[in-house]
Design an enzyme around this catalytic site. Structure first.
Site, PDB file in Angstrom:
ATOM      1  N   ASP A  30       0.668  -1.428   0.001  1.00 13.85           N
ATOM      2  CA  ASP A  30       0.084  -0.076   0.155  1.00 13.85           C
ATOM      3  C   ASP A  30       0.926   1.183   0.085  1.00 13.85           C
ATOM      4  O   ASP A  30       0.727   2.006  -0.821  1.00 13.85           O
ATOM      5  CB  ASP A  30      -0.839  -0.073   1.269  1.00 13.85           C
ATOM      6  CG  ASP A  30      -1.897   1.166   1.416  1.00 13.85           C
ATOM      7  OD1 ASP A  30      -2.429   1.508   0.052  1.00 13.85           O
ATOM      8  OD2 ASP A  30      -2.044   1.775   2.292  1.00 13.85           O
ATOM      9  N   CYS A  82     -16.118  -7.496 -16.101  1.00 18.69           N
ATOM     10  CA  CYS A  82     -17.539  -7.006 -15.406  1.00 18.69           C
ATOM     11  C   CYS A  82     -18.430  -7.360 -16.394  1.00 18.69           C
ATOM     12  O   CYS A  82     -19.780  -7.307 -16.009  1.00 18.69           O
ATOM     13  CB  CYS A  82     -17.513  -5.610 -14.585  1.00 18.69           C
ATOM     14  SG  CYS A  82     -16.542  -5.375 -13.328  1.00 18.69           S
ATOM     15  N   CYS A 113     -22.821   4.225  -6.049  1.00 20.29           N
ATOM     16  CA  CYS A 113     -22.017   5.040  -5.294  1.00 20.29           C
ATOM     17  C   CYS A 113     -22.817   6.456  -4.925  1.00 20.29           C
ATOM     18  O   CYS A 113     -23.373   7.007  -5.820  1.00 20.29           O
ATOM     19  CB  CYS A 113     -20.890   5.761  -6.151  1.00 20.29           C
ATOM     20  SG  CYS A 113     -20.055   7.015  -5.426  1.00 20.29           S
ATOM     21  N   CYS A 137     -14.822  10.617  -3.558  1.00 20.11           N
ATOM     22  CA  CYS A 137     -14.928   9.321  -2.646  1.00 20.11           C
ATOM     23  C   CYS A 137     -14.766   9.539  -1.387  1.00 20.11           C
ATOM     24  O   CYS A 137     -14.175  10.216  -0.764  1.00 20.11           O
ATOM     25  CB  CYS A 137     -13.855   8.276  -3.185  1.00 20.11           C
ATOM     26  SG  CYS A 137     -13.832   6.754  -2.675  1.00 20.11           S
ATOM     27  N   CYS A 141     -15.318   3.724   2.955  1.00 24.39           N
ATOM     28  CA  CYS A 141     -16.418   3.170   2.424  1.00 24.39           C
ATOM     29  C   CYS A 141     -16.435   2.161   1.685  1.00 24.39           C
ATOM     30  O   CYS A 141     -15.469   1.597   1.071  1.00 24.39           O
ATOM     31  CB  CYS A 141     -16.994   4.416   1.466  1.00 24.39           C
ATOM     32  SG  CYS A 141     -18.473   3.899   0.471  1.00 24.39           S
ATOM     33  N   CYS A 179     -19.281   0.443  -3.030  1.00 23.02           N
ATOM     34  CA  CYS A 179     -19.029  -0.282  -4.342  1.00 23.02           C
ATOM     35  C   CYS A 179     -18.741  -1.563  -4.128  1.00 23.02           C
ATOM     36  O   CYS A 179     -18.608  -2.412  -5.363  1.00 23.02           O
ATOM     37  CB  CYS A 179     -18.309   0.821  -5.082  1.00 23.02           C
ATOM     38  SG  CYS A 179     -16.625   1.187  -4.557  1.00 23.02           S
TER      39      CYS A 179
END
Ligand code: B12
Ligand code: SF4
Ligand code: SF4
Length: 418
Positions: free
Chosen positions: A138, A192, A202, A218, A245, A248
């Site tokens: 990260d 997808c 969202c 976001c 969050c 999504c």
């Protein structure tokens, strides 16, 4: 060339849930896309996310000149939802799943170090090779998702997260860049299809197009990375989310399949593992029996939906102590309390008014300003009176402005009253 099977077996032994290998070629496409997004202002507000960073993070050889291969790793962070205790009827916030437990950076880094130690011995014993490595999770200068995609660990979802067969997107990504020449895996041919569920789900319209995130909208950015004031027009859209969050990801059908496979069920509003037998059988991964990682299990006393009102009276010291091992420490006390004010303003429970009036006098202007906004949303005589007297003594121009806005937009009837 070194055999990769023992390397992959060791990754599983260490507790990683998926592992693939790719070359150390540059990630030219990712670099171009990232720089274009920075240019369009979609990454604004994260001063550390620069074009120069993108340049380095997409060229493994800029990080390790002898780099030949990258071992791409994933660690699943599905855990049971912690028990948030009683009472249930008071206003509560929501913390994103990855932050229910201890900080994953602290869990994964030592594993990467142990992996590198083992790899050194393995390379020396098998080929007499000297090992060079760079380890990433990260925060390092590495394009984690682009590595995972090229290595075949998963594919890009339209919400920009990497989706995997078997685990969905509920996994952290990490890498070992090495000078060893290892047989690369191939990317997965999956996508997808025509699904666009996440784009519509969202709440802040932060996914304007497939594979494109406007970070500035976001909620993950607004609640974690943003240091200053949350834009007024976005606050009402944030609900009770106070750290990160998952929306999504929660709506994603690929994740729902993964959750079912792993035995995760939502019962009485809480997610729990109901069945854990036979896990791994339908996955491409070896059928190692999945258990929520003990290291990632909620144990830092943070919870998934903490009561909001008591959070407003946290001192700096209490904040540091409570979130010492949690990713939440990143927001600092002032960021978390700012988010709590927004959530209380959105929930609209008048029982929060006294605590918000207290927060109007917090030492941090950021908290005072957002408390004013929340009181404006709640309305009522008590809130208006407190806002008026705070305006008389407030010295910070930005907070004065927040109070004026709150007064201009509020009503004398408290929320919930006709
Ligand atoms: C900056 C950052 C953020 C920012 C910006 C996120 C973003 N999408 O860029 C903010 C703070 C908003 C954020 C939020 C989150 N993050 Co974050 N974040 C990062 C970080 C540090 C860099 C990401 C980056 O490079 N962004 C730049 C953009 C342009 O890159 P990108 O979105 O990956 O874009 C690619 C795709 O869009 C693709 N693409 C573009 N067009 C097209 C077209 C097609 C057809 C296809 C197939 C692909 C494609 O190519 C682009 C370049 O590779 C990484 C760690 C790291 N070192 O990489 C973690 C990381 C991406 N975050 C992670 C997580 C878990 C989250 C959150 C879920 C946390 C939360 N619960 O709140 C949210 C998810 C929000 C979301 N929908 O993406 C994980 C993701 C794991 C996974 N399974 O994918 C990472 C990898 C950290 C880790 N090591 O585990 N994050
Ligand atoms: S994390 Fe939340 S705010 Fe961000 S893109 Fe996903 S649903 Fe939208
Ligand atoms: S919700 Fe649909 S479009 Fe979004 S990532 Fe999941 S599968 Fe892809």
């Amino acid at each position: 060339m070194l055999e990769t099977e023992p390397i992959k077996a060791y990754a599983y032994e260490l507790g990683f849930d998926t592992v693939r290998i790719t070359t150390a070629e540059e990630f030219a496409e990712a670099r171009q896309i990232i720089q274009e997004r920075i240019g369009r202002g979609l990454m604004d507000g994260m001063s550390w996310f620069t074009a120069e960073r993108a340049e380095v993070s997409s060229r493994p050889k800029a990080l390790l000149p002898e780099a030949q291969s990258i071992i791409a790793l994933g660690m699943v962070y599905l855990t049971e939802q912690p028990d948030d205790g009683e009472p249930q009827d008071l206003p509560r916030g929501r913390i994103s799943r990855y932050a229910w437990g201890d900080d994953y950076h602290d869990t994964i880094k030592p594993k990467l170090q142990q992996f590198a130690g083992w790899l050194r011995e393995y390379a020396r014993a098998e080929m007499g090779e000297q090992l060079e490595t760079r380890l990433f999770v990260d925060t390092g200068r590495m394009v984690d998702r682009a590595v995972a995609q090229r290595a075949g660990l998963g594919w890009y979802g339209k919400n920009t997260n990497i989706l995997t067969r078997g685990w969905g997107s509920w996994l952290f990504l990490a890498e070992i860049v090495t000078n060893l020449s290892l047989r690369p895996d191939t990317p997965i041919k999956a996508n997808c299809g025509s699904c666009e569920i996440c784009l519509h789900a969202c709440p802040t319209a932060a996914l304007p197009n497939p594979y494109e995130l406007d970070s500035t909208r976001c909620i993950s950015y607004l609640t974690i990375e943003l240091r200053g004031s949350i834009p007024l027009e976005l606050r009402p859209l944030m609900g009770n989310l106070i750290f990160g969050c998952d929306i999504c990801q929660e709506v994603c059908p690929v994740n729902k399949v993964a959750e079912k496979r792993l035995g995760l069920r939502t019962e009485t509003g809480k997610t729990q593992f109901i069945a854990l037998e036979g896990i791994g059988k339908n996955s491409k991964e070896p059928a190692h029996s999945f258990r929520p990682h003990p290291e990632l299990r909620p144990r830092s006393g943070v919870g998934s939906s903490p009561e909001l009102i008591p959070l407003l009276s946290l001192t700096e010291e209490q904040f540091r102590e409570r979130f010492r091992r949690s990713p939440i420490k990143r927001t600092k006390r002032r960021g978390l309390l700012r988010n709590v004010c927004v959530a209380l303003g959105n929930i609209g429970d008048p029982r929060a008014i006294p605590a918000l009036i207290g927060a109007l006098h917090d030492q941090e202007p950021l908290v005072r300003g957002h408390a004013a906004w929340a009181l404006g949303r709640l309305g009522g005589e008590e809130a208006i009176h407190a806002l008026q007297s705070a305006l008389a003594s407030e010295e910070e121009a930005e907070v004065q402005q927040e109070i004026r806005c709150a007064l201009a937009s509020t009503t004398t009837s408290p929320v919930g009253e006709a």
